[in-house]
Write a protein that holds these residues in place. Structure first.
Motif, PDB file in Angstrom:
ATOM      1  N   PRO A  48       1.077  12.831  -0.170  1.00  0.00           N
ATOM      2  CA  PRO A  48       2.490  12.840  -0.571  1.00  0.00           C
ATOM      3  C   PRO A  48       3.408  13.433   0.512  1.00  0.00           C
ATOM      4  O   PRO A  48       3.110  14.487   1.060  1.00  0.00           O
ATOM      5  CB  PRO A  48       2.504  13.731  -1.818  1.00  0.00           C
ATOM      6  CG  PRO A  48       1.089  13.843  -2.247  1.00  0.00           C
ATOM      7  CD  PRO A  48       0.245  13.659  -1.024  1.00  0.00           C
ATOM      8  N   GLY A  49       4.447  12.689   0.820  1.00  0.00           N
ATOM      9  CA  GLY A  49       5.473  13.191   1.724  1.00  0.00           C
ATOM     10  C   GLY A  49       5.059  13.285   3.183  1.00  0.00           C
ATOM     11  O   GLY A  49       5.795  13.817   4.002  1.00  0.00           O
ATOM     12  N   GLY A  89      11.892  11.451  -1.262  1.00  0.00           N
ATOM     13  CA  GLY A  89      10.928  11.786  -0.214  1.00  0.00           C
ATOM     14  C   GLY A  89       9.760  10.823  -0.115  1.00  0.00           C
ATOM     15  O   GLY A  89       8.885  10.998   0.728  1.00  0.00           O
ATOM     16  N   GLY A  90       9.719   9.811  -0.964  1.00  0.00           N
ATOM     17  CA  GLY A  90       8.618   8.852  -0.935  1.00  0.00           C
ATOM     18  C   GLY A  90       8.767   7.876   0.217  1.00  0.00           C
ATOM     19  O   GLY A  90       9.870   7.575   0.666  1.00  0.00           O
ATOM     20  N   VAL A  91       7.643   7.363   0.707  1.00  0.00           N
ATOM     21  CA  VAL A  91       7.677   6.456   1.841  1.00  0.00           C
ATOM     22  C   VAL A  91       8.322   5.124   1.451  1.00  0.00           C
ATOM     23  O   VAL A  91       8.854   4.398   2.282  1.00  0.00           O
ATOM     24  CB  VAL A  91       6.259   6.246   2.415  1.00  0.00           C
ATOM     25  CG1 VAL A  91       5.401   5.428   1.468  1.00  0.00           C
ATOM     26  CG2 VAL A  91       6.320   5.574   3.784  1.00  0.00           C
ATOM     27  N   MET A  92       8.308   4.817   0.138  1.00  0.00           N
ATOM     28  CA  MET A  92       8.878   3.548  -0.316  1.00  0.00           C
ATOM     29  C   MET A  92      10.359   3.443   0.060  1.00  0.00           C
ATOM     30  O   MET A  92      10.857   2.365   0.336  1.00  0.00           O
ATOM     31  CB  MET A  92       8.667   3.449  -1.832  1.00  0.00           C
ATOM     32  CG  MET A  92       8.672   2.066  -2.407  1.00  0.00           C
ATOM     33  SD  MET A  92       7.553   0.872  -1.653  1.00  0.00           S
ATOM     34  CE  MET A  92       8.045  -0.614  -2.531  1.00  0.00           C
ATOM     35  N   ASN A  93      11.068   4.587   0.073  1.00  0.00           N
ATOM     36  CA  ASN A  93      12.474   4.558   0.471  1.00  0.00           C
ATOM     37  C   ASN A  93      12.631   4.146   1.930  1.00  0.00           C
ATOM     38  O   ASN A  93      13.552   3.416   2.291  1.00  0.00           O
ATOM     39  CB  ASN A  93      13.115   5.922   0.241  1.00  0.00           C
ATOM     40  CG  ASN A  93      13.344   6.191  -1.241  1.00  0.00           C
ATOM     41  OD1 ASN A  93      13.665   5.262  -1.991  1.00  0.00           O
ATOM     42  ND2 ASN A  93      13.147   7.428  -1.666  1.00  0.00           N
ATOM     43  N   ASP A 114       0.807  -1.215   0.000  1.00  0.00           N
ATOM     44  CA  ASP A 114       0.000   0.000   0.000  1.00  0.00           C
ATOM     45  C   ASP A 114       0.844   1.270   0.000  1.00  0.00           C
ATOM     46  O   ASP A 114       0.294   2.371   0.023  1.00  0.00           O
ATOM     47  CB  ASP A 114      -0.935   0.011   1.220  1.00  0.00           C
ATOM     48  CG  ASP A 114      -2.215  -0.761   0.951  1.00  0.00           C
ATOM     49  OD1 ASP A 114      -2.629  -0.810  -0.221  1.00  0.00           O
ATOM     50  OD2 ASP A 114      -2.785  -1.330   1.898  1.00  0.00           O
ATOM     51  N   ALA A 115       2.190   1.121  -0.033  1.00  0.00           N
ATOM     52  CA  ALA A 115       3.064   2.291   0.101  1.00  0.00           C
ATOM     53  C   ALA A 115       2.804   3.320  -0.995  1.00  0.00           C
ATOM     54  O   ALA A 115       2.668   4.514  -0.711  1.00  0.00           O
ATOM     55  CB  ALA A 115       4.525   1.851   0.084  1.00  0.00           C
ATOM     56  N   GLN A 116       2.698   2.840  -2.245  1.00  0.00           N
ATOM     57  CA  GLN A 116       2.524   3.794  -3.345  1.00  0.00           C
ATOM     58  C   GLN A 116       1.167   4.486  -3.263  1.00  0.00           C
ATOM     59  O   GLN A 116       1.043   5.678  -3.533  1.00  0.00           O
ATOM     60  CB  GLN A 116       2.698   3.065  -4.684  1.00  0.00           C
ATOM     61  CG  GLN A 116       4.185   2.817  -4.969  1.00  0.00           C
ATOM     62  CD  GLN A 116       4.432   1.879  -6.131  1.00  0.00           C
ATOM     63  OE1 GLN A 116       3.563   1.096  -6.507  1.00  0.00           O
ATOM     64  NE2 GLN A 116       5.622   1.935  -6.684  1.00  0.00           N
ATOM     65  N   LYS A 117       0.150   3.719  -2.840  1.00  0.00           N
ATOM     66  CA  LYS A 117      -1.190   4.299  -2.700  1.00  0.00           C
ATOM     67  C   LYS A 117      -1.182   5.391  -1.621  1.00  0.00           C
ATOM     68  O   LYS A 117      -1.756   6.463  -1.794  1.00  0.00           O
ATOM     69  CB  LYS A 117      -2.164   3.181  -2.318  1.00  0.00           C
ATOM     70  CG  LYS A 117      -3.601   3.520  -2.672  1.00  0.00           C
ATOM     71  CD  LYS A 117      -4.647   2.694  -1.982  1.00  0.00           C
ATOM     72  CE  LYS A 117      -4.680   1.238  -2.191  1.00  0.00           C
ATOM     73  NZ  LYS A 117      -5.744   0.532  -1.501  1.00  0.00           N
ATOM     74  N   ILE A 118      -0.511   5.090  -0.507  1.00  0.00           N
ATOM     75  CA  ILE A 118      -0.457   6.045   0.600  1.00  0.00           C
ATOM     76  C   ILE A 118       0.301   7.299   0.179  1.00  0.00           C
ATOM     77  O   ILE A 118      -0.117   8.431   0.460  1.00  0.00           O
ATOM     78  CB  ILE A 118       0.195   5.387   1.836  1.00  0.00           C
ATOM     79  CG1 ILE A 118      -0.757   4.347   2.428  1.00  0.00           C
ATOM     80  CG2 ILE A 118       0.575   6.426   2.886  1.00  0.00           C
ATOM     81  CD1 ILE A 118      -0.155   3.493   3.527  1.00  0.00           C
TER      82      ILE A 118
END
Lengths: 445, 331
Positions: free
Chosen positions: A310-311, A381-385, A301-305
């Motif tokens: 964003p950020g 800055g994405g949560v995926m990192n 769900d990371a990309q959806k969140i």
């Protein structure tokens, strides 16, 4: 009227004849015992890591539709232009139901995605990958918790031991998302110990914020319980239970901690009132709207969140007692069918999964890489990192544990109905753990 | 053994003669009834009977292949312990013992029986009322509302489930309406509430079945002889009296049909429950249909699933037989 009644015996006799004929027909085609058509012997013979020099086609069947396998197939083809990959996608429900038939047919593919080992292994439909693991040195290249998820005894019942039946092509991991805005407003820094985590919950509650967002309509509170169990008991001990190791139990200090924690959070109002009537998707939507400091959810769900807020979101692994990182997760994994025509080629494709090139492809399409987690990069800055950072820590500490729901066929349903009752105050932590253990015992007989 | 038609054929169910064949637009011809009669007492004319079976053959073949044999196969499988893949082993009646002693199964059957109230009783009662209002006195009024009420019938049940799941959610339409009318204090996530989830799911069934009942009853009303209404009115009957004395008795066979169809839906319900609650919270909305699915496709206990399916179909057959008996026309 008399004509009507006199005809009854004749009709009954005809029905009986039909019944007998039908039964005879059934026995004629394939024997009366269901599934008794005999199983093929496991293939043996030398394996090779050499690729064919002429043109060859690798057929892959899968229920994965994030584009990961397809992108990996294209990259493999680009590297080896003489090899074409024929990727066949089927929706997950249909796929799982038809897989065993597909594997036992003469048109068996060269690679097949396995969602569960169970009956597929028991029926000898896939081959052991031990030879290939040795030839390619997979044992040295993968953390043991990654490969162990796809080992099983020959009857498919106990996991984590026995032959290797499939190799991973991309992982998902469950951890804790947190709302950076809310945390900053309350002066909360990402907790690194359990005490800090509990303090953050209390602080959020006192400030009138919802501490933990949750949708438990389909039983996703098991993420909370398992995170606590993994962190308290450690990955190795919890894995024994999930893998069905004889004598294992969930009634451990960690199990008690997990169940008590969930019940306590519900009682103290740390969870939303509507948890039992909201599904995972609903809870993610609420979380991105700012409702909830924490959310226990998977990397899927990371990309959806990120898109919805964003950020604004961070990710951490649930803090363990000994400071070691644990994570709930499993992989998309491919097995080589016993009837595959190009097993060597299939194994070469599996080995391609642990290259840096494959790692970036897996990451870009929403999965965590099989290897080289420290080299992959997502949007700034994405949560995926942050998820990738957590994943690297889990691998470093060998802290990956398969989902509770995967321990046996019925555990998912049991976790759902029992946790709903636990959150609803219908049962206590003790009964919750008893029900889980009973299901486990039944499933691993 | 007397005959219990399945499904009950309103109007012809209990008439000894003439047989249904006589209705095939040939009743005006003198010989038609005689011919039909000869067919019925077939054994005396074997040649004729063989020809009749020839005509029946295509339908009989399809019925045998796609209904009778799979059904027998299900019964056969219910006698095995089988995971669906590897060789099964003979279990005798063990699966039946398992499903009949399992407390979860017992509560699931009770839930299914309770759904009869929501799927049959409520829609039939409301349907009768609406039919009397919309289509009373042989009229064809309110075509729009009739269409709207029938709409749920043409929406796939899975879509119905998904839609209602949204409507029942914490911020869904149901709660928004409640808040708008000042009942904000009773709002909740309806499908997650141990007390209300069952009622919430049941009402979806009422919503779906109402249109069907309404259409059946309205068609039935149009068949009632208008002179009866006229007579009732001449006798000074008001709308209520007219409904009780003319409409209700005239709709007896239609009520039978509606009850049969809706009871099958209630007892065999699966889609709506599976999509909305999956049987939860806890096991408070579990029904046999969901359990059969779980046993066969999740738990890999195909034998037990088949046994439960056989028990469920027996239960449905019993219920349908009871409805047939209750709504049979007295000759």
């Amino acid at each position: 009227m008399s004509a009507r009644t006199s005809r009854r015996p004749a009709r009954t006799a005809a029905m009986c004849a039909l019944l007998v004929a039908a039964t005879a027909g059934l026995s004629a085609c394939g024997g009366l015992t269901p599934g008794g058509t005999g199983t093929s012997a496991a293939p043996t013979g030398p394996v090779s890591t050499a690729l064919p020099t002429g043109n060859a086609t690798l057929t892959v069947v899968s229920s994965e539709n994030s584009g990961t396998t397809k992108a990996l197939a294209e990259a493999f083809h680009a590297k080896h232009p003489n090899i074409t990959v024929d990727f066949q996608y089927t929706g997950e429900d249909d796929y799982n139901k038809s897989l065993n038939l597909k594997l036992s047919s003469d048109q068996a593919p060269d690679l097949a995605l396995l969602n569960k080992l169970g009956t597929t292994v028991k029926a000898n439909l896939v081959r052991s990958l031990d030879d290939y693991a040795e030839a390619y040195g997979w044992d040295a290249k993968y953390p043991s918790t990654e490969l162990d998820q796809w080992r099983a005894t020959d009857d498919g019942k106990q996991l984590g031991t026995g032959h290797l039946w499939a190799a991973p092509a991309g992982f998902s991991v469950v951890g804790v998302y947190y709302n950076k805005d809310t945390a900053a407003k309350l002066g909360i820094t990402p907790p690194t110990t359990r005490a800090e985590f509990d303090a953050a919950l209390a602080k959020a509650k006192a400030a009138g914020e919802l501490p933990v967002q949750l949708g438990n309509l389909q039983g996703h509170s098991s993420f909370i319980v398992q995170s606590v169990v993994d962190a308290t008991d450690g990955a190795a001990k919890t894995s024994d239970w999930v893998n069905g190791k004889p004598g294992a139990t969930i009634k451990t200090p960690g199990g008690t901690d997990g169940a008590t924690t969930l019940a306590g959070w519900a009682k103290r109002g740390y969870l939303p009132e509507s948890a039992n009537g909201t599904d995972l998707t609903g809870s993610v939507a609420e979380f991105t709207k700012g409702k909830g400091l924490f959310l226990f959810d998977g990397s899927w769900d990371a990309q959806k969140i990120d898109k919805a807020a964003p950020g604004k979101t961070g990710f951490l692994t649930f803090p363990g007692a000994d400071g070691k990182a644990t994570g709930i997760g499993t992989s998309v994994a491919y097995a080589i069918p016993a009837k595959a025509k190009n097993p060597d080629l299939a194994a070469a494709f599996l080995d391609f999964m642990n290259t840096p090139e494959a790692a970036q492809i897996q990451f870009d399409t929403g999965f965590l890489p099989v290897a080289h987690a420290d080299t992959v990069k997502g949007a700034e800055g994405g949560v995926m990192n942050e998820v990738a950072k957590g994943w690297a820590a889990v691998n470093k500490d060998n802290g990956l544990v398969n989902f509770f729901a995967n321990t046996d066929a019925t555990m998912g349903d049991t976790l759902t109905s029992q946790s709903q009752q636990l959150i609803g105050g219908k049962i206590g932590p003790e009964q919750y753990l008893d029900a889980l253990q009973n299901d486990w015992t039944k499933g691993h007989q | 053994m007397t005959s219990t038609s399945f499904p009950p054929q309103p109007g012809t169910a209990h008439r000894a003669t003439p047989p249904p064949a006589a209705h095939d637009g040939r009743s005006g011809r003198a010989g038609a009834d005689g011919t039909a009669r000869t067919l019925r007492v077939g054994p005396r004319r074997p040649g004729r009977q063989r020809t009749a079976y020839l005509y029946l053959a295509p339908a009989l073949l399809l019925y045998t292949c796609f209904v009778a044999l799979p059904w027998l196969h299900t019964m056969w499988l219910s006698l095995f312990t089988w995971d669906g893949v590897t060789a099964g082993s003979w279990a005798g009646l063990g699966n039946y013992h398992q499903v009949l002693t399992d407390p979860l199964l017992r509560s699931s059957i009770l839930h299914a029986l309770g759904f009869v109230v929501f799927y049959s009783v409520l829609p039939i009662a409301l349907g009768l009322l609406l039919a009397a209002v919309i289509g009373g006195r042989g009229g064809r009024r309110y075509p729009v509302s009739r269409t709207v009420l029938f709409l749920p019938q043409i929406v796939p049940l899975v879509a119905v489930g998904v839609t209602w799941k949204w409507m029942y959610s914490a911020d869904g339409m149901v709660n928004q309406v409640l808040r708008a009318v000042g009942l904000g204090s009773i709002t909740r996530a309806w499908l997650g509430d141990f007390t209300w989830a069952y009622v919430a799911v049941g009402l979806i069934g009422t919503w779906v079945m109402l249109g069907l009942c309404l259409i059946i009853f309205q068609t039935g009303i149009q068949k009632i002889d208008p002179s009866l209404y006229e007579a009732a009115r001449l006798d000074g009957a008001g709308p209520v009296r007219e409904f009780l004395a003319v409409t209700l008795p005239g709709l007896r066979p239609e009520i039978g049909v509606a009850a049969t169809l809706t009871m099958i839906s209630a007892l065999a319900s699966f889609d709506v429950v599976y999509v909305t609650t999956g049987g939860g919270p806890g096991d408070s909305t579990i029904v046999p249909g969901v359990l059969i699915y779980r046993l066969a496709f999740t738990n890999g206990e195909v034998g037990a699933a088949c046994a439960l399916a056989v028990v469920l179909s027996a239960l449905i057959a019993l219920a349908v037989a009871a409805v047939g008996r209750l709504t049979r026309e007295k000759s």
